[in-house]
Structures are given as C-alpha cells and as structure tokens.
Design a protein around this motif. Structure first.
Motif, PDB file in Angstrom:
ATOM      1  N   ALA A  43     -13.948  -3.895   4.834  1.00  0.00           N
ATOM      2  CA  ALA A  43     -14.153  -4.712   3.639  1.00  0.00           C
ATOM      3  C   ALA A  43     -13.977  -3.915   2.349  1.00  0.00           C
ATOM      4  O   ALA A  43     -13.640  -4.480   1.307  1.00  0.00           O
ATOM      5  CB  ALA A  43     -15.544  -5.347   3.672  1.00  0.00           C
ATOM      6  N   GLY A  44     -14.193  -2.620   2.408  1.00  0.00           N
ATOM      7  CA  GLY A  44     -14.059  -1.788   1.218  1.00  0.00           C
ATOM      8  C   GLY A  44     -12.629  -1.411   0.880  1.00  0.00           C
ATOM      9  O   GLY A  44     -12.393  -0.716  -0.109  1.00  0.00           O
ATOM     10  N   GLY A  45     -11.684  -1.863   1.678  1.00  0.00           N
ATOM     11  CA  GLY A  45     -10.283  -1.558   1.428  1.00  0.00           C
ATOM     12  C   GLY A  45      -9.782  -0.407   2.292  1.00  0.00           C
ATOM     13  O   GLY A  45     -10.555   0.244   3.011  1.00  0.00           O
ATOM     14  N   LEU A  46      -8.491  -0.166   2.226  1.00  0.00           N
ATOM     15  CA  LEU A  46      -7.838   0.835   3.062  1.00  0.00           C
ATOM     16  C   LEU A  46      -7.497   2.073   2.237  1.00  0.00           C
ATOM     17  O   LEU A  46      -6.988   1.969   1.119  1.00  0.00           O
ATOM     18  CB  LEU A  46      -6.553   0.258   3.671  1.00  0.00           C
ATOM     19  CG  LEU A  46      -6.692  -1.068   4.439  1.00  0.00           C
ATOM     20  CD1 LEU A  46      -5.316  -1.557   4.878  1.00  0.00           C
ATOM     21  CD2 LEU A  46      -7.622  -0.906   5.623  1.00  0.00           C
ATOM     22  N   ALA A  47      -7.761   3.240   2.804  1.00  0.00           N
ATOM     23  CA  ALA A  47      -7.397   4.485   2.129  1.00  0.00           C
ATOM     24  C   ALA A  47      -5.885   4.662   2.085  1.00  0.00           C
ATOM     25  O   ALA A  47      -5.329   5.207   1.136  1.00  0.00           O
ATOM     26  CB  ALA A  47      -8.042   5.671   2.846  1.00  0.00           C
ATOM     27  N   GLY A  48      -5.225   4.197   3.119  1.00  0.00           N
ATOM     28  CA  GLY A  48      -3.785   4.294   3.252  1.00  0.00           C
ATOM     29  C   GLY A  48      -3.399   3.740   4.601  1.00  0.00           C
ATOM     30  O   GLY A  48      -4.260   3.376   5.409  1.00  0.00           O
ATOM     31  N   VAL A  49      -2.112   3.644   4.860  1.00  0.00           N
ATOM     32  CA  VAL A  49      -1.622   3.160   6.148  1.00  0.00           C
ATOM     33  C   VAL A  49      -0.510   4.087   6.623  1.00  0.00           C
ATOM     34  O   VAL A  49       0.047   4.869   5.849  1.00  0.00           O
ATOM     35  CB  VAL A  49      -1.101   1.708   6.048  1.00  0.00           C
ATOM     36  CG1 VAL A  49      -2.237   0.750   5.763  1.00  0.00           C
ATOM     37  CG2 VAL A  49      -0.017   1.583   4.969  1.00  0.00           C
ATOM     38  N   ALA A  50      -0.198   3.981   7.904  1.00  0.00           N
ATOM     39  CA  ALA A  50       0.849   4.823   8.464  1.00  0.00           C
ATOM     40  C   ALA A  50       1.578   4.071   9.565  1.00  0.00           C
ATOM     41  O   ALA A  50       0.982   3.240  10.253  1.00  0.00           O
ATOM     42  CB  ALA A  50       0.255   6.126   9.020  1.00  0.00           C
TER      43      ALA A  50
END
Length: 541
Positions: free
Chosen positions: A312-319
C-alpha cells in the motif's frame, strides 16, 4: 553414528545453470552422481558444520530418496539442524520463506521446476543462500570447481529418517526437524494480502479454477484458496502431487494446461483461472475469455500493487528479465520509479531486492514475485490477482482493457524450438552475433532495424558484469526481437525467440497476427528453418 568416507572421482556435466543442476532423473540416480554434487555444494559454501539448512522438493520421482541422501550427508558434515518439509515436500517459494523466517544458513531445493518428472523425466538440485534466493555465480562457480576435483565424500550410515511425521529427531548430532510445508507460507500470504476482501469476493459468487498440475502447489492452493478463503470445493483441480505429475508436463502455459484454457474460453467459464508449475514458483493467469501473458500480468500487478496491504505504501522500483516485454517499463515510467532490466535467472533480482531498489520483479517465463521471498512465487501471484479483482470490482477482461487503454499493449510471444542439435543452435547464434554490428539501417521483412546488440548487465548493487545474455534487435517502430539459448532443458539445446510490438489501439487482435512481420524478420535474420530443420516452433506462448 558411523560416517563412511566413500572414494569417488569427478563426474563431467555438473556445472550448475541459472536454476541449479538439472539432468535426466536416470543420470541423478547413477552411482555417486548426486552424492558428488552434494559434497561439492558443501565444499563450495565452506562446509556445513554447525549450520542450519532447509530441505525440500516438489515430490517428483527420486525426491524422497535424494532427500535421505542429503540428510545423511548433512549429518556427516556436522550440520547443526536440517529443517525439512513433511514427506520431503516444499514448494520453492515456501523453502525460500523458511530459510528467511528461520534465519537458516541456506537450503537445498530438489526440483527441475517445470520440466517433466518420472523415471524418464528430469530431476534437479539447487542451493539457495541465506537470503532465501538462488546461489549467485560467485557461489555456483565454487561449487562447480569442487565437482572437478572431488576424490571422496562423507555420508552417515543409517536407516531412512521418518519424514511423514511433524516433529524433531536426531541423526547423530544433527537435529532433523520435520515441518508442515504449508503453515509458514500460508501465514506469510495472510500478512501480505487482504484475505477479508478475497473472502467476500468468493462469498459473492465469484468462481475460479486453479490447476495445480499434480505438482507441489496442490496442498498449498487447497489449504489457502478453498479452506481459508472460501473458494468452492473443487476449485483446485489436479491437487494431489504425483511423482510424474500425473503423466503431464508441469509447465503452466496454454499448451500444457489446455483443458483449463478450454474451460476458461467456454460459455460456462469461471471468473478467474490460474495454474502453477512443478515446484510452485511459476504461474499462468486467465480470466473468462482472456489469457494474460506473464509480461502483462507483471505490468498489471505493478499498476495495481497498492491495492494489497503489504504494498500500500508504493513500490521502491520494479525489475524484469531482458526478454520480458517492456509493458512493465511503461507502468514504471508513469509511476516515476526505476525499472531494472536484468539477465534471465531469478538470482539477478536478489541484489535489487536485498538493497531495496526493487519491490516487484518478474520474467516472461511465467515467474512473478516480490521482496517477500527471494524466489518467484506462483500462488502469491494468484492471490495478488484475487486481491486486485476484489478491490477493483471488475472482470479480468475489463481490467486488462482499461490497462491497455492507459498504457498501450505490448503484443508479445515466445517461440521455443526444443531439443535442437546443440552445434546447430550455437552456430545460428554465433552467425547472428557476428552480424549484429551491420544490422542497423537494414529492413528484414520490411521492418527497419534501429539497433542490434548482445545484452550485458552491470549490477547496480555490487558492480558485477554479466555478459552474453541474449541477442537483441530493436526496430524503428518500437518492435523488438530477442534470441536466446535456454539453460533449463536437459537434452540438446532450446532456442527461444521473443517478439513484441507496441500498439496504442486495436487491443483485441491475435498476437500472432500482429507479430507476423516480426516473426518473418526473425526467420530472415536467423534462418531458423534452414539451420535447425524445424518448420515451426515446438511451443508458442
């Protein structure tokens, strides 16, 4: 306790691949083959004395016998404890979770993943490190070097350990703890997702079908989907693990799950369909009348990730792995987060996850996961989709239509040529590699090539460089073509050709029709038919 020292000699062909060592089951059952490799693992990790290990597998033929060998060799090496799944069963993501939760030093996973099982099928052994993920090349190279110099191995002489009963016993000074394979994993899933919302979804008449493919995920899916969340009894099919996966091929794609696909495209289709593979780390996602490619599934999960409590707090990044479609890139760009492109192999995501640079990651080969473990996780992906559908209140078709309208659709397909003569496959790749520098500006099958290269990866965390990871051809209209030789087969070579084309309208078209020019360009560039003798791919996904 008697420890036997057995004389042996190096055995060729024990170099681990991207997912450990995979061979035909009959090869692993040859004298000394398994023992040599396990001893090489002990040597490669600096011994097991005083260490705690996790052990389990997908239940394929030779799983139980191999587990007993590992236990006796762990005891001979002085391991403090081995935590093993009941009846030697553990899905790969569940094993990763156990390593992390119990702060083990590592683990042995007995599986050949999505490869066929049985006496005439395949078997595999993989070592995972303390972070719960597949051993990095720095470790597997030490293991491989050890296989080339072995002269002996140590193994305890004992009766088989009873792995059918949960509890502790001892083998010499080593504690053998048998655990329920589902409990810890189910608790983790309950922490990640909104189980109340999913329960309400099923209570409202939502129907699903999950094909466990007679593989290890059956008990997990039954316990979580039916017993906990309230999916109707029988929602999980092929739920009992079998040593030969019911005679089937435990690869969750439309080819090997045809009955499920047929049902999902029928007039009486459930609302949602899914499948998982041999060891539970891969997934296939469908809705009524729609198949969602793994690349699109990853992108849609990223776009809707905040609907699940743990994210819920969002994503740091994706890969994503390099061959995976760039649909994820478009989502990341809109979210304003980094999207990392890595070589194929889950171990390459480990550093990004450990460093907090990425939260979600995935591969086109039906693997999706997050920082909750250090493996891809099939049932996790299914639960994420159920969480999203429960919160959005729309059908799969509507959700994907809205997604494509917002981000565009990366039409995507992979063509597999399996069991190709290795010499011919390597010659094809070598010839194309030699011509990469001359391709820009040419127009095979009418598609102008903008650039062509061989993918190499510079790890942003440890600075390591990994080269020769696939040949890429980028076209001026945004289409892309990738050629790779896969390392997951056990006979011959598998040539994989990946194709994608971006569209901003006309989303309901057949991907093979949309990709026809890219497919033709692949043939013109690589001369696949002439070099392999194959008129068509063995598998199209």
């Amino acid at each position: 306790m008697q420890i036997n020292t057995v004389s042996t000699q190096p055995i060729d062909g024990q170099k681990p691949g991207t997912s450990g060592l995979r061979k035909q089951t009959s090869v692993f059952m040859q004298p000394h083959f398994l023992e040599n490799f396990i001893q090489a693992i002990w040597t490669g990790i600096g011994g097991v004395a005083g260490k705690t290990l996790v052990l389990g597998g997908d239940g394929r033929h030779f799983n139980e016998q191999a587990s007993q060998v590992v236990l006796r060799m762990a005891a001979a090496g002085g391991a403090a404890k081995v935590i093993v799944g009941q009846n030697a069963l553990l899905s790969t993501p569940a094993a990763s979770n156990l390593i992390r939760k119990r702060k083990a030093d590592g683990g042995i996973i007995l599986s050949a993943s999505h490869n066929p099982g049985g006496p005439n099928g395949d078997f595999g052994v993989k070592y995972n490190t303390a972070n719960g993920g597949p051993a990095p090349e720095s470790v597997t190279s030490k293991i491989y070097e050890a296989t080339k110099t072995l002269t002996e191995y140590q193994i305890v002489e004992s009766q088989d350990i009873d792995l059918s009963t949960v509890g502790e016993t001892k083998l010499g000074e080593t504690v053998i703890e048998v655990v329920d394979p589902v409990t810890d994993y189910a608790e983790l899933m309950a922490d990640l997702f909104d189980f109340d919302a999913i329960k309400a979804l099923f209570a409202g008449g939502f129907r699903m079908r999950f094909d466990a493919m007679h593989a290890v995920t059956g008990p997990y899916a039954t316990a979580i989907l039916e017993d906990t969340l309230g999916a109707a009894k029988g929602s999980v099919i092929n739920a009992v693990p079998s040593t030969d996966f019911g005679g089937g091929h435990p690869d969750p794609n439309p080819i090997w799950t045809k009955p499920l696909v047929d049902e999902m495209f029928s007039e009486t289709a459930p609302d949602f369909g899914a499948a998982s593979d041999g060891d539970g780390d891969r997934n296939m996602i469908l809705g009524r009348g729609i198949y969602v490619t793994p690349s699109d599934s990853l992108a849609a999960i990223a776009a809707n990730a905040t609907l699940a409590p743990a994210y819920a707090g969002g994503l740091a990044g994706v890969a994503r792995s390099m061959p995976t479609s760039r649909a994820l890139d478009r989502v990341a760009d809109k979210l304003g987060i980094a999207c990392f492109e890595t070589p194929t192999g889950w171990k390459f995501f480990g550093n990004l996850l450990d460093a907090g640079k990425a939260t979600l990651c995935g591969e086109e080969s039906a693997g999706t996961g997050s920082d909750h473990v250090r493996e891809k996780d099939g049932l996790w992906a299914v639960l994420f989709w159920l969480n999203i559908l429960a919160k959005r209140g729309v059908s799969m078709q509507q959700l994907m239509a809205e997604h494509w309208a917002e981000y565009g659709r990366n039409f995507y397909s992979r063509h597999d040529y399996e069991g190709v003569d290795a010499e011919a496959a390597n010659a094809l790749m070598d010839d194309l590699r030699a011509r990469l520098g001359t391709l820009a500006g040419t127009s095979p099958s009418g598609l102008e090539i903008e650039s062509a290269d061989e993918f190499a990866y510079d790890d942003p965390v440890d600075g390591s460089r990994t080269e020769a990871q696939g040949l890429r051809v980028h076209f001026a209209d945004g289409a892309r073509l990738v050629f790779r030789l896969s390392g997951t087969g056990t006979v011959g070579a598998t040539l994989r050709v990946y194709m994608e084309a971006l569209a901003t309208d006309g989303f309901d078209r057949d991907p093979q029709e949309v990709l026809a020019p890219v497919i033709a360009a692949a043939e013109e560039l690589a001369q696949i038919k002439a070099r392999t003798g194959r008129d068509a791919p063995d598998v199209i996904t």
